[in-house]
Write an enzyme that holds these catalytic residues in place. Structure first.
Site, PDB file in Angstrom:
ATOM      1  N   ILE A 162      90.671   5.081  42.368  1.00 25.29           N
ATOM      2  CA  ILE A 162      90.370   6.405  41.796  1.00 25.29           C
ATOM      3  C   ILE A 162      91.096   6.570  40.460  1.00 25.29           C
ATOM      4  O   ILE A 162      90.501   7.046  39.480  1.00 25.29           O
ATOM      5  CB  ILE A 162      90.729   7.533  42.797  1.00 25.29           C
ATOM      6  CG1 ILE A 162      89.834   7.421  44.036  1.00 25.29           C
ATOM      7  CG2 ILE A 162      90.573   8.908  42.138  1.00 25.29           C
ATOM      8  CD1 ILE A 162      90.177   8.372  45.176  1.00 25.29           C
ATOM      9  N   THR A 242      94.104  15.648  42.823  1.00 27.47           N
ATOM     10  CA  THR A 242      92.944  15.551  43.719  1.00 27.47           C
ATOM     11  C   THR A 242      93.262  14.596  44.868  1.00 27.47           C
ATOM     12  O   THR A 242      92.360  14.126  45.552  1.00 27.47           O
ATOM     13  CB  THR A 242      91.699  15.023  42.966  1.00 27.47           C
ATOM     14  OG1 THR A 242      92.072  13.798  42.313  1.00 27.47           O
ATOM     15  CG2 THR A 242      91.189  16.011  41.953  1.00 27.47           C
ATOM     16  N   ARG A 244      96.584  14.388  47.497  1.00 28.71           N
ATOM     17  CA  ARG A 244      97.077  15.148  48.638  1.00 28.71           C
ATOM     18  C   ARG A 244      98.147  16.124  48.161  1.00 28.71           C
ATOM     19  O   ARG A 244      98.997  15.755  47.339  1.00 28.71           O
ATOM     20  CB  ARG A 244      97.692  14.221  49.704  1.00 28.71           C
ATOM     21  CG  ARG A 244      96.701  13.468  50.554  1.00 28.71           C
ATOM     22  CD  ARG A 244      95.914  14.380  51.503  1.00 28.71           C
ATOM     23  NE  ARG A 244      94.975  13.633  52.321  1.00 28.71           N
ATOM     24  CZ  ARG A 244      93.715  13.347  51.984  1.00 28.71           C
ATOM     25  NH1 ARG A 244      93.220  13.765  50.850  1.00 28.71           N
ATOM     26  NH2 ARG A 244      92.944  12.666  52.812  1.00 28.71           N
ATOM     27  N   GLU A 273      96.991  22.940  53.893  1.00 28.70           N
ATOM     28  CA  GLU A 273      95.584  23.377  53.872  1.00 28.70           C
ATOM     29  C   GLU A 273      95.183  23.946  55.226  1.00 28.70           C
ATOM     30  O   GLU A 273      95.592  23.398  56.256  1.00 28.70           O
ATOM     31  CB  GLU A 273      94.691  22.171  53.519  1.00 28.70           C
ATOM     32  CG  GLU A 273      94.916  21.727  52.093  1.00 28.70           C
ATOM     33  CD  GLU A 273      94.072  20.509  51.703  1.00 28.70           C
ATOM     34  OE1 GLU A 273      93.150  20.142  52.459  1.00 28.70           O
ATOM     35  OE2 GLU A 273      94.337  19.947  50.640  1.00 28.70           O
ATOM     36  N   HIS A 291      89.652  21.604  48.302  1.00 25.88           N
ATOM     37  CA  HIS A 291      89.509  20.199  48.708  1.00 25.88           C
ATOM     38  C   HIS A 291      88.041  19.746  48.624  1.00 25.88           C
ATOM     39  O   HIS A 291      87.414  19.424  49.637  1.00 25.88           O
ATOM     40  CB  HIS A 291      90.073  19.979  50.117  1.00 25.88           C
ATOM     41  CG  HIS A 291      90.412  18.544  50.406  1.00 25.88           C
ATOM     42  ND1 HIS A 291      91.488  18.164  51.169  1.00 25.88           N
ATOM     43  CD2 HIS A 291      89.814  17.385  50.026  1.00 25.88           C
ATOM     44  CE1 HIS A 291      91.526  16.847  51.246  1.00 25.88           C
ATOM     45  NE2 HIS A 291      90.518  16.355  50.557  1.00 25.88           N
ATOM     46  N   GLY A 293      86.994  17.327  46.267  1.00 27.20           N
ATOM     47  CA  GLY A 293      86.931  16.115  45.444  1.00 27.20           C
ATOM     48  C   GLY A 293      85.788  15.171  45.789  1.00 27.20           C
ATOM     49  O   GLY A 293      85.133  14.626  44.899  1.00 27.20           O
TER      50      GLY A 293
END
Ligand code: 8YV
Length: 329
Positions: A162, A242, A244, A273, A291, A293
């Site tokens: 990523i 993006t 944790r 979360e 969340h 992403g």
């Protein structure tokens, strides 16, 4: 084989229809039509009876749950790349294989990261809020000024799939790529990205204009962006995450943003979360997303496909391709 003789696959959340249809064709599948996350008691019960559990980020599979797994339990096929919701050592102790879904959400997550990298310095969400609230008084030469992206330095924390995908996009927007990683990226990638490696995260934080968190959450990266490190950032710098929430000390970040010690933040993930630090909610210089992403129709379908391949491999007596081992992280 009759359905009753097939190993039981329990899916903890509602998955896309096409994925569920295929799973029902292939396995003795117990779905969660209501999409209500399983309670702890229900999770434990599932581990006692199933051969395969298809979990997600919202299932906390800790040592206590895993210890109670029944003799049939063989595979946790996580629907997601991050596996910080699973105690990998406890799974290994019970001979339970863990798989994830790497690769298929790289580009979507990188897109969302790039969206935040653009949105925060250019005050996208703030401008939209003003307009929707009916408070826009018309164009002005000095109003709602953000910061230019082109020519700035981006510091990527974690140059994995990523991170590299973010770097490729960033170069198109004129950002110079800097990165911190446990070890330097492969030469070909460094050459492609013209990337600068910082062995010291502290040093990189002092020098970049935008920080992007792209490393997984592991015991080693918990609060990697600690209060002390966040304080090393320049007051005009921005941070996006993006990955944790746990990788950043969220409370410290909120304080530093409120005090103007960090210019802004784009957060898609949070420490607790779905709770979000209330201090963050009050700030204008942050973009907060729930969340999202990897939330694309294509991505979810591909994730489901990977989950199915991992389960099918195990059931057919092969090594599931996306097996996760602790030393990977
Ligand atoms: C997933 C993610 O949607 O894959 C990951 O690691 O963070 C998300 O994008 C989630 O984990 C699903 O379990």
């Amino acid at each position: 084989m009759t359905s009753a003789a097939k190993p039981l696959v329990i899916v903890t959340r509602k998955l896309p229809d096409a994925v569920e249809v295929r799973m029902k064709e292939l396995f003795n599948t117990r779905l969660n039509e209501a999409d209500k996350p399983l309670s702890r008691v229900e999770l434990i019960e599932a581990f006692k009876t199933a051969t395969v559990i298809v979990s997600t980020v919202t299932d906390k599979l800790d040592a206590e749950v895993l210890k109670l797994a029944g003799p049939e339990m063989k595979l946790i096929a996580n629907f997601g790349t991050g596996v910080d919701n699973i105690d990998l050592a406890a799974a290994r102790a019970k001979n339970i294989i863990v798989t994830n879904t790497p690769g298929v959400l790289t580009e979507d997550t990188a897109d969302m990261t790039m969206a935040l990298i653009l949105a925060v310095p250019r005050r996208l969400a703030e401008g939209e809020r003003v307009l929707r609230a009916g408070k826009w008084r018309g164009w002005s030469p000095t109003w709602m000024l953000g910061r230019r992206i082109w020519g700035k330095r981006l510091g990527i924390v974690g140059m994995g799939r990523i991170g590299a995908a973010v770097a490729r996009r960033a170069r198109g927007f004129g950002l110079a790529v800097h990165y911190h990683n446990r070890k330097p990226a492969p030469e070909a990638l460094v050459a492609e990205l013209e990337a600068t490696y910082w062995e010291s995260l502290d040093q990189m934080l002092r020098h970049v204009d935008i920080v992007s968190v792209n490393c997984p959450h592991t015991p080693a990266t918990f609060h990697l962006l600690s209060r002390r490190r966040l304080q090393l950032m320049q007051p005009h710098a921005y941070i996006v995450n993006t990955s944790r929430g746990e990788v950043i000390d969220e409370g410290a970040l909120a304080e530093l943003l409120a005090a103007g010690k960090i210019a802004g933040a784009g957060l898609d993930v949070f420490e607790q979360e779905p709770s979000v630090n209330p201090r963050l909610l009050k700030l204008e210089n942050v973009v907060l997303l729930p969340h999202m992403g990897s939330s694309t129709i294509e991505g979810r379908r591909d994730m489901g496909e990977k989950v199915i391949i991992n389960i099918k491999s195990l059931i057919d007596g092969h090594n599931p391709p996306d097996r996760v081992i602790e030393t990977m992280f």
